[in-house]
Design an enzyme around this catalytic site. Structure first.
Site, PDB file in Angstrom:
ATOM      1  N   PRO A 112      -9.900 103.525-111.080  1.00 44.14           N
ATOM      2  CA  PRO A 112      -9.099 103.493-109.855  1.00 44.14           C
ATOM      3  C   PRO A 112      -7.604 103.500-110.188  1.00 44.14           C
ATOM      4  O   PRO A 112      -7.180 102.896-111.175  1.00 44.14           O
ATOM      5  CB  PRO A 112      -9.500 102.184-109.168  1.00 44.14           C
ATOM      6  CG  PRO A 112     -10.493 101.513-110.028  1.00 44.14           C
ATOM      7  CD  PRO A 112     -10.783 102.350-111.211  1.00 44.14           C
ATOM      8  N   GLY A 114      -3.670 102.809-110.158  1.00 44.49           N
ATOM      9  CA  GLY A 114      -2.693 101.750-109.864  1.00 44.49           C
ATOM     10  C   GLY A 114      -3.339 100.408-109.594  1.00 44.49           C
ATOM     11  O   GLY A 114      -2.767  99.554-108.925  1.00 44.49           O
ATOM     12  N   ALA A 115      -4.543 100.209-110.117  1.00 45.38           N
ATOM     13  CA  ALA A 115      -5.295  98.998-109.768  1.00 45.38           C
ATOM     14  C   ALA A 115      -5.359  98.014-110.931  1.00 45.38           C
ATOM     15  O   ALA A 115      -6.160  97.087-110.925  1.00 45.38           O
ATOM     16  CB  ALA A 115      -6.707  99.387-109.322  1.00 45.38           C
ATOM     17  N   LEU A 117      -6.097  98.819-114.077  1.00 49.17           N
ATOM     18  CA  LEU A 117      -7.065  99.199-115.117  1.00 49.17           C
ATOM     19  C   LEU A 117      -6.518 100.302-116.044  1.00 49.17           C
ATOM     20  O   LEU A 117      -7.276 100.886-116.818  1.00 49.17           O
ATOM     21  CB  LEU A 117      -8.397  99.648-114.494  1.00 49.17           C
ATOM     22  CG  LEU A 117      -9.165  98.602-113.681  1.00 49.17           C
ATOM     23  CD1 LEU A 117     -10.528  99.148-113.254  1.00 49.17           C
ATOM     24  CD2 LEU A 117      -9.361  97.305-114.459  1.00 49.17           C
ATOM     25  N   GLY A 118      -5.246 100.578-115.955  1.00 45.30           N
ATOM     26  CA  GLY A 118      -4.632 101.481-116.930  1.00 45.30           C
ATOM     27  C   GLY A 118      -4.999 102.949-116.759  1.00 45.30           C
ATOM     28  O   GLY A 118      -5.171 103.670-117.747  1.00 45.30           O
ATOM     29  N   SER A 120      -3.189 105.506-115.628  1.00 47.58           N
ATOM     30  CA  SER A 120      -2.177 106.470-116.065  1.00 47.58           C
ATOM     31  C   SER A 120      -2.121 106.553-117.586  1.00 47.58           C
ATOM     32  O   SER A 120      -1.949 107.645-118.153  1.00 47.58           O
ATOM     33  CB  SER A 120      -0.805 106.113-115.491  1.00 47.58           C
ATOM     34  OG  SER A 120      -0.471 104.787-115.806  1.00 47.58           O
ATOM     35  N   ALA A 121      -2.288 105.416-118.252  1.00 47.08           N
ATOM     36  CA  ALA A 121      -2.273 105.434-119.722  1.00 47.08           C
ATOM     37  C   ALA A 121      -3.445 106.251-120.246  1.00 47.08           C
ATOM     38  O   ALA A 121      -3.297 107.051-121.170  1.00 47.08           O
ATOM     39  CB  ALA A 121      -2.344 104.009-120.271  1.00 47.08           C
ATOM     40  N   ALA A 122      -4.620 106.079-119.622  1.00 44.32           N
ATOM     41  CA  ALA A 122      -5.801 106.805-120.082  1.00 44.32           C
ATOM     42  C   ALA A 122      -5.609 108.309-119.882  1.00 44.32           C
ATOM     43  O   ALA A 122      -5.953 109.110-120.762  1.00 44.32           O
ATOM     44  CB  ALA A 122      -7.043 106.317-119.333  1.00 44.32           C
ATOM     45  N   ASP A 164      -0.818  99.232-122.471  1.00 45.34           N
ATOM     46  CA  ASP A 164      -1.856 100.107-121.913  1.00 45.34           C
ATOM     47  C   ASP A 164      -2.151 101.294-122.811  1.00 45.34           C
ATOM     48  O   ASP A 164      -3.300 101.640-123.051  1.00 45.34           O
ATOM     49  CB  ASP A 164      -1.390 100.690-120.572  1.00 45.34           C
ATOM     50  CG  ASP A 164      -1.451  99.680-119.460  1.00 45.34           C
ATOM     51  OD1 ASP A 164      -1.368  98.473-119.760  1.00 45.34           O
ATOM     52  OD2 ASP A 164      -1.572 100.101-118.305  1.00 45.34           O
TER      53      ASP A 164
HETATM   54  O1  PMV Z   1      -0.912  97.362-113.493  1.00 41.64           O
HETATM   55  P1  PMV Z   1      -0.712  97.934-114.840  1.00 41.64           P
HETATM   56  O2  PMV Z   1      -1.962  98.257-115.556  1.00 41.64           O
HETATM   57  O3  PMV Z   1       0.276  99.067-114.836  1.00 41.64           O
HETATM   58  O4  PMV Z   1      -0.065  96.771-115.727  1.00 41.64           O
HETATM   59  C1  PMV Z   1       1.246  96.332-115.555  1.00 41.64           C
HETATM   60  C2  PMV Z   1       1.514  95.272-116.558  1.00 41.64           C
HETATM   61  C3  PMV Z   1       2.894  94.671-116.510  1.00 41.64           C
HETATM   62  O5  PMV Z   1       2.926  93.697-117.537  1.00 41.64           O
HETATM   63  C4  PMV Z   1       3.169  93.990-115.187  1.00 41.64           C
HETATM   64  C5  PMV Z   1       3.977  95.696-116.752  1.00 41.64           C
HETATM   65  C6  PMV Z   1       3.954  96.294-118.144  1.00 41.64           C
HETATM   66  O6  PMV Z   1       4.438  97.424-118.295  1.00 41.64           O
HETATM   67  O7  PMV Z   1       3.510  95.627-119.091  1.00 41.64           O
END
Ligand code: PMV
Length: 328
Positions: A112, A114-115, A117-118, A120-122, A164
């Site tokens: 999902p 922006g939830a 679980l990373g 965009s990184a994946a 991430d």
């Molecule tokens: O919601 P995510 O998976 O983008 O995680 C954000 C994590 C933060 O620590 C709030 C920001 C970051 O870049 O580490």
């Protein structure tokens, strides 16, 4: 065509505090984004994206200069697909020196958006890996993680930690403190994820914590205390002490809540998990909405979450030992 997949992640400990130099421990889970990249005969970029919760869409454009295409999909998906894929393709061009080459990119993601679980990184990790391989170059995991981090950093306007992208590239549990990223030994954790169907605004949430930290010394102390929880958590992980890991996750959630990044639905899911007998539960990622992570070897938490108002989906997630996978 080259196809790679990369996993999402949950934060066991340390989100937000990691932005201020404290350590954090994310852990890769078996929900994946798969990205296929095929070289075109022209220099255009065509992106086709499928997401679990949304209908797929296709956009074709000649590059960022054309502006956003007019397609009827949730903006977050479009931004994610275009921004991160654009950035990833820039990295591919940079690595290979092939500036003019165009690609057809297909994204299928079970993560999902922006939830926490990373997702965009994946997508960034899998796209860079598949793109470079399509042009005959295979990157080492460290460079892949670095290139994916650069992508996130640029798309998110400098607001990204390495957590991430490193976790998604390498898999397993990792420890991130500033620029220092390393893998950790982790026991097989009984991870359950609850998802409220929503998403938080990471930029806004990070800014909120920054403001509190500047205004109140006790908020700055709270951030430091999260760092202490992470250090304790590392020991509990090394000792494979799942009960202690759960207790520390509970504590971590409390402090995140104090910093204003939880929400009613996240708190409801955390309490449902705790009442169901989970070892511990906390929000994961930026917060504001999205996912919680709980530890429970029984089915109780998953069942309780599925009856919790505000919880849209609950599922068990295996730890992903392998980060990027080369599928084709
Ligand atoms: O919601 P995510 O998976 O983008 O995680 C954000 C994590 C933060 O620590 C709030 C920001 C970051 O870049 O580490």
């Amino acid at each position: 065509m080259a196809v790679s997949s990369a996993p999402g992640k949950v934060y066991l400990f340390g989100e937000h505090a990691v932005v201020y130099g404290e350590p954090a421990v994310p852990c890769a889970i078996e929900v994946r984004a798969r990205v296929g990249v095929e070289q075109r005969t022209d220099s255009k970029l065509r992106i086709h994206a499928e997401d679990l919760s949304l209908d797929g869409f296709t956009v074709e454009y000649g590059g960022t200069a054309d502006g956003p295409p007019d397609v009827d999909v949730r903006e977050s998906l479009l931004t994610a697909a275009m921004g991160y894929v654009d950035g990833a393709i820039e990295q591919v061009r940079d690595v290979t020196g092939e500036d003019e080459v165009g690609f057809d990119v297909t994204i299928e993601s079970d993560i999902p958006l922006g939830a926490g679980l990373g997702s965009s990184a994946a997508v960034a990790v899998a796209a860079i890996d598949a793109g470079t391989r399509e042009l005959g170059t295979t990157l080492e995991t460290k460079e892949l993680a670095e290139r994916a981090y650069q992508t996130e950093y640029e798309v998110q306007g400098g607001q990204a930690s390495r957590a991430d992208t490193f976790c998604s590239a390498t898999g397993g549990a990792v420890r991130v403190e500033g620029d220092d990223c390393r893998s950790l030994e982790a026991p097989d954790l009984p991870i359950v994820v609850g998802f409220d169907g929503g998403a938080g605004d990471t930029g806004q949430l990070v800014a909120g914590v920054r403001g509190l930290r500047e205004e109140y010394e006790f908020a700055a102390d709270t951030v430091e205390s999260i760092g202490d929880i992470v250090r304790n958590g590392e020991q509990a992980l090394a000792a494979a002490d799942v009960e202690e890991i759960g207790r520390l996750m509970d504590f971590n959630h409390g402090l995140l809540s104090a910093l204003g990044v939880s929400s009613r639905s996240l708190d409801s899911m955390v309490w449902a998990a705790r009442n169901a007998g989970a070892y511990g539960a906390k929000l994961t990622g930026a917060g504001g909405g999205g996912c919680i992570v709980a530890l429970d070897p029984t089915d109780e938490t998953e069942t309780a979450l599925s009856y919790t108002p505000g919880c849209e989906d609950a599922f068990r997630a295996e730890l992903a030992d392998t980060g990027v996978k080369r599928l084709e």
